[in-house]
Design a protein around this motif. Sequence first.
Motif, PDB file in Angstrom:
ATOM      1  N   ARG A 120      -8.349   2.607  -6.292  1.00 15.58           N
ATOM      2  CA  ARG A 120      -8.918   1.361  -5.544  1.00 15.58           C
ATOM      3  C   ARG A 120      -8.213   1.069  -4.778  1.00 15.58           C
ATOM      4  NH1 ARG A 120      -6.241  -0.508 -12.110  1.00 15.58           N
ATOM      5  NH2 ARG A 120      -8.301  -0.390 -12.633  1.00 15.58           N
ATOM      6  N   LEU A 121      -7.653   2.091  -4.240  1.00 16.00           N
ATOM      7  CA  LEU A 121      -6.419   2.262  -2.746  1.00 16.00           C
ATOM      8  C   LEU A 121      -7.744   1.998  -1.762  1.00 16.00           C
ATOM      9  CD1 LEU A 121      -4.519   4.885  -2.430  1.00 16.00           C
ATOM     10  CD2 LEU A 121      -2.968   2.669  -2.949  1.00 16.00           C
ATOM     11  N   PRO A 122      -7.552   0.927  -0.945  1.00 18.46           N
ATOM     12  CA  PRO A 122      -8.946   0.806   0.551  1.00 18.46           C
ATOM     13  C   PRO A 122      -8.745   2.021   1.748  1.00 18.46           C
ATOM     14  CG  PRO A 122      -6.648  -0.269   1.072  1.00 18.46           C
ATOM     15  CD  PRO A 122      -6.782   0.233  -0.655  1.00 18.46           C
ATOM     16  N   LEU A 140      -4.029   8.316 -14.593  1.00 25.31           N
ATOM     17  CA  LEU A 140      -4.022   7.269 -13.754  1.00 25.31           C
ATOM     18  C   LEU A 140      -3.590   7.094 -12.117  1.00 25.31           C
ATOM     19  CD1 LEU A 140      -2.374   4.037 -14.230  1.00 25.31           C
ATOM     20  CD2 LEU A 140      -0.056   5.121 -14.321  1.00 25.31           C
ATOM     21  N   ALA A 141      -3.491   8.213 -11.941  1.00 29.86           N
ATOM     22  CA  ALA A 141      -3.353   8.811 -10.437  1.00 29.86           C
ATOM     23  C   ALA A 141      -4.617   8.448  -9.920  1.00 29.86           C
ATOM     24  CB  ALA A 141      -2.972  10.172 -10.347  1.00 29.86           C
ATOM     25  N   GLY A 142      -5.847   8.891 -10.537  1.00 26.68           N
ATOM     26  CA  GLY A 142      -7.715   8.820 -10.381  1.00 26.68           C
ATOM     27  C   GLY A 142      -7.522   7.628 -10.095  1.00 26.68           C
ATOM     28  N   ASN A 143      -6.887   6.352 -11.169  1.00 31.72           N
ATOM     29  CA  ASN A 143      -7.678   5.097 -11.500  1.00 31.72           C
ATOM     30  C   ASN A 143      -6.736   4.552 -10.140  1.00 31.72           C
ATOM     31  OD1 ASN A 143      -8.646   5.645 -13.560  1.00 31.72           O
ATOM     32  ND2 ASN A 143      -7.606   4.277 -14.940  1.00 31.72           N
ATOM     33  N   ALA A 201       3.544   5.915  -5.789  1.00 34.35           N
ATOM     34  CA  ALA A 201       3.230   6.074  -7.119  1.00 34.35           C
ATOM     35  C   ALA A 201       2.117   7.511  -7.315  1.00 34.35           C
ATOM     36  CB  ALA A 201       2.750   4.743  -8.102  1.00 34.35           C
ATOM     37  N   ILE A 202       1.126   7.184  -6.848  1.00 38.85           N
ATOM     38  CA  ILE A 202      -0.423   8.076  -6.758  1.00 38.85           C
ATOM     39  C   ILE A 202       0.695  10.048  -6.429  1.00 38.85           C
ATOM     40  CG2 ILE A 202      -1.925   9.788  -5.688  1.00 38.85           C
ATOM     41  CD1 ILE A 202      -3.171   5.579  -5.363  1.00 38.85           C
ATOM     42  N   GLU A 203       1.187  10.355  -5.149  1.00 41.86           N
ATOM     43  CA  GLU A 203       2.044  11.053  -5.189  1.00 41.86           C
ATOM     44  C   GLU A 203       3.096  11.570  -6.126  1.00 41.86           C
ATOM     45  OE1 GLU A 203       3.595  12.411  -1.596  1.00 41.86           O
ATOM     46  OE2 GLU A 203       2.047  11.120  -0.284  1.00 41.86           O
ATOM     47  N   LEU A 231       1.198  -1.245  -0.062  1.00 42.11           N
ATOM     48  CA  LEU A 231       0.108  -0.394  -0.123  1.00 42.11           C
ATOM     49  C   LEU A 231       0.604   1.427   0.536  1.00 42.11           C
ATOM     50  CD1 LEU A 231      -2.725   0.868  -0.120  1.00 42.11           C
ATOM     51  CD2 LEU A 231      -2.489   0.557   2.507  1.00 42.11           C
ATOM     52  N   ARG A 232       1.893   1.333   0.788  1.00 40.18           N
ATOM     53  CA  ARG A 232       2.489   2.180   0.422  1.00 40.18           C
ATOM     54  C   ARG A 232       3.909   2.832  -0.136  1.00 40.18           C
ATOM     55  NH1 ARG A 232       6.663   1.575   5.338  1.00 40.18           N
ATOM     56  NH2 ARG A 232       5.713   3.073   6.607  1.00 40.18           N
ATOM     57  N   GLU A 233       3.445   1.103  -1.095  1.00 39.26           N
ATOM     58  CA  GLU A 233       4.394   1.667  -3.023  1.00 39.26           C
ATOM     59  C   GLU A 233       3.170   2.614  -3.725  1.00 39.26           C
ATOM     60  OE1 GLU A 233       7.831  -1.791  -3.439  1.00 39.26           O
ATOM     61  OE2 GLU A 233       5.666  -1.789  -3.660  1.00 39.26           O
TER      62      GLU A 233
END
Length: 68
Positions: A62-64, A55-58, A34-36, A28-30
Motif C-alpha cells: 500500500r506504500l507509494p 501484515l508487513a506484506g499488506n 511499522a513494516i520494518e 509515511l515514515r510511521e
Amino acid sequence: MSDIDDRLLALVDSVVDCDEKRLPLLTLREARAAIELLQLLSSGNGAGSYAARHLAGNLARRLPAEEC
C-alpha cells in the motif's frame, strides 16, 4: 501456523474485508517503521511470525512507489 497466527490473520483480513471507510496512516515514515518492525518480528519462528510477515506484506503493497 499457530493458533496465534490464525487469530492475528483473521483480525488483519477482517479489516480488509470490512466496507467501512478506513483512515490513512498518519505518516509515511510511521508506515515504513511499522513494516520494518513487523519484518523483524517475522524473522523468527515464534508465535505470530507468520501473521507479522503477512501484515508487513499488506502494508508494503500500500506504500507509494519510491522515487528514484
